[in-house]
Design a protein around this motif. Structure first.
Motif, short mmCIF file in Angstrom:
data_model
loop_
_atom_site.label_atom_id
_atom_site.label_comp_id
_atom_site.label_asym_id
_atom_site.label_seq_id
_atom_site.Cartn_x
_atom_site.Cartn_y
_atom_site.Cartn_z
N TYR A 20 0.83 -1.21 0.00
CA TYR A 20 0.00 0.00 0.00
C TYR A 20 0.87 1.26 0.00
O TYR A 20 0.64 2.18 -0.78
CB TYR A 20 -0.93 -0.02 1.22
CG TYR A 20 -1.41 1.33 1.66
CD1 TYR A 20 -2.43 2.00 1.00
CD2 TYR A 20 -0.81 1.96 2.76
CE1 TYR A 20 -2.86 3.25 1.41
CE2 TYR A 20 -1.24 3.21 3.18
CZ TYR A 20 -2.25 3.85 2.50
OH TYR A 20 -2.66 5.08 2.91
N GLN A 21 1.88 1.29 0.87
CA GLN A 21 2.74 2.46 0.97
C GLN A 21 3.50 2.70 -0.34
O GLN A 21 3.66 3.83 -0.80
CB GLN A 21 3.73 2.31 2.14
CG GLN A 21 3.10 2.35 3.52
CD GLN A 21 2.61 3.74 3.91
OE1 GLN A 21 2.82 4.72 3.19
NE2 GLN A 21 1.95 3.82 5.05
N ARG A 24 1.04 3.93 -2.98
CA ARG A 24 0.63 5.30 -2.63
C ARG A 24 1.74 6.29 -2.97
O ARG A 24 1.48 7.38 -3.50
CB ARG A 24 0.31 5.36 -1.13
CG ARG A 24 -0.37 6.64 -0.67
CD ARG A 24 -0.84 6.46 0.77
NE ARG A 24 -1.62 7.58 1.24
CZ ARG A 24 -1.09 8.65 1.87
NH1 ARG A 24 0.22 8.69 2.07
NH2 ARG A 24 -1.87 9.62 2.28
N ILE A 27 1.83 6.82 -6.71
CA ILE A 27 0.77 7.72 -7.16
C ILE A 27 1.16 9.16 -6.85
O ILE A 27 1.02 10.05 -7.69
CB ILE A 27 -0.57 7.35 -6.48
CG1 ILE A 27 -1.07 5.99 -7.02
CG2 ILE A 27 -1.61 8.44 -6.72
CD1 ILE A 27 -2.26 5.43 -6.25
N ALA A 28 1.67 9.40 -5.64
CA ALA A 28 2.06 10.76 -5.25
C ALA A 28 3.18 11.30 -6.13
O ALA A 28 3.23 12.49 -6.44
CB ALA A 28 2.49 10.79 -3.78
N ARG A 61 -7.43 -0.76 0.38
CA ARG A 61 -7.15 0.41 1.22
C ARG A 61 -7.03 1.67 0.37
O ARG A 61 -7.52 2.74 0.75
CB ARG A 61 -5.87 0.18 2.01
CG ARG A 61 -5.58 1.29 3.01
CD ARG A 61 -4.47 0.91 3.94
NE ARG A 61 -4.09 2.03 4.77
CZ ARG A 61 -3.06 2.04 5.61
NH1 ARG A 61 -2.33 0.95 5.74
NH2 ARG A 61 -2.76 3.11 6.31
N LEU A 62 -6.40 1.56 -0.79
CA LEU A 62 -6.30 2.71 -1.69
C LEU A 62 -7.69 3.13 -2.17
O LEU A 62 -7.97 4.33 -2.32
CB LEU A 62 -5.41 2.37 -2.88
CG LEU A 62 -3.92 2.18 -2.59
CD1 LEU A 62 -3.20 1.63 -3.81
CD2 LEU A 62 -3.27 3.49 -2.14
N GLU A 65 -9.54 5.05 0.50
CA GLU A 65 -9.05 6.42 0.65
C GLU A 65 -9.36 7.28 -0.59
O GLU A 65 -9.01 8.46 -0.61
CB GLU A 65 -7.54 6.41 0.90
CG GLU A 65 -7.17 5.80 2.25
CD GLU A 65 -5.69 5.89 2.54
OE1 GLU A 65 -4.95 6.41 1.69
OE2 GLU A 65 -5.28 5.45 3.62
N LEU A 67 -8.10 6.96 -3.59
CA LEU A 67 -6.96 7.17 -4.47
C LEU A 67 -7.08 6.38 -5.77
O LEU A 67 -6.51 6.77 -6.79
CB LEU A 67 -5.66 6.82 -3.76
CG LEU A 67 -5.31 7.71 -2.56
CD1 LEU A 67 -4.06 7.21 -1.86
CD2 LEU A 67 -5.09 9.15 -3.03
N ARG A 157 6.73 11.55 3.96
CA ARG A 157 5.71 10.68 4.54
C ARG A 157 6.21 10.05 5.84
O ARG A 157 5.45 9.86 6.79
CB ARG A 157 5.34 9.59 3.53
CG ARG A 157 4.14 8.72 3.95
CD ARG A 157 3.73 7.78 2.83
NE ARG A 157 3.38 8.51 1.64
CZ ARG A 157 4.15 8.67 0.57
NH1 ARG A 157 5.32 8.10 0.50
NH2 ARG A 157 3.75 9.35 -0.46
N THR A 169 3.69 17.19 -1.86
CA THR A 169 2.85 16.73 -2.97
C THR A 169 2.31 17.91 -3.77
O THR A 169 2.30 17.89 -5.01
CB THR A 169 1.68 15.87 -2.45
OG1 THR A 169 2.21 14.71 -1.78
CG2 THR A 169 0.78 15.41 -3.58
#
Length: 245
Positions: A20-21, A24, A27-28, A61-62, A65, A67, A157, A169
């Protein structure tokens, strides 16, 4: 990018957290652009070295949120997130690039110290992946702005304070301009310049691993000041405000 053997069911949660991290962060950093389709699950699972149930837990999880979103039969897509209240004017001049470096030095120096003090396995994994991409690029005599930003985003992060991450970001396009110009300056020096910058990133990572907050601050500051000075050739612009009439 493999995340090692999954072992028992109890290890699935940490693995899903790490996937997940990493997603994420991608994506960022723009590695997975807004509105783009993520690679198929079977491909992502192979890249991260995990099972599809673990990958699906990370994707869920994404989705929760906001995302990513799924389209039946088409896969998962990165959602275009509308800009929040934080925003910055576009970079239009060299003075803007210098101002961006000034702000980053203040912001990222403290973020690095906090990240070193608060580090965990997920942060080290994420920053380590970005560092390896930088190492691979250096070996090929290339400069990768995406991997560079990913490294810095991981540290923001890792400070475990959402304001550092949100600010960096929001600055992504501004930072990219400076990184691209800095990369072009490095390429004129060939391998020596690229290896110097790689060594600076590796030194920051070593401070994170050691949990040495002050060393992380000092090394991040030296890295950003060095990047700025390499770009401007030591001749910074005079940003003093004009005297009142």
């Amino acid at each position: 990018m493999s995340m090692a053997s999954e072992g028992t069911g109890r290890s699935r949660a940490p693995l899903a957290e790490r996937v997940y991290q990493a997603l994420r962060a991608g994506i960022a950093a723009g590695e997975y652009p807004a509105a783009s389709r993520l690679p198929p699950e079977i491909q992502l699972a192979a890249e991260f070295g995990v099972s599809r149930p673990v990958l699906r837990a990370a994707l869920e999880r994404l989705r929760a949120e906001g995302l990513v979103h799924s389209r039946q039969g088409a896969g998962s897509f990165v959602r275009a997130v509308p800009s929040g209240p934080l925003g910055f004017a576009r970079v239009e001049t060299l003075a803007d690039v210098q101002r961006c470096y000034e702000f980053r030095i203040t912001l990222e120096t403290e973020a690095a110290g906090l990240a070193a003090a608060r580090r965990n396995a997920a942060l080290l994994e994420e920053a380590g992946i970005a560092l390896q991409r930088l190492r691979d690029a250096t070996g090929s005599l290339e400069h990768r702005e995406d991997a560079d930003f990913l490294f810095h985003a991981a540290i923001a992060r890792g400070a475990n304070n959402q304001y550092f991450e949100a600010t960096l970001t929001a600055l992504r396009e501004h930072v990219h301009v400076g990184m691209k110009m800095h990369g072009a300056a490095l390429m004129s020096d060939g391998r020596q310049g690229l290896e110097q910058v790689l060594a600076e990133h590796a030194a920051i990572f070593a401070a994170l691993e050691a949990g040495d907050a002050q060393a992380a601050r000092d090394r991040m500051r030296r890295h950003l000041e060095g990047s700025r000075d390499r770009l401007f050739g030591g001749g910074l612009l005079d940003l003093r405000m004009p005297p009142e009439a």
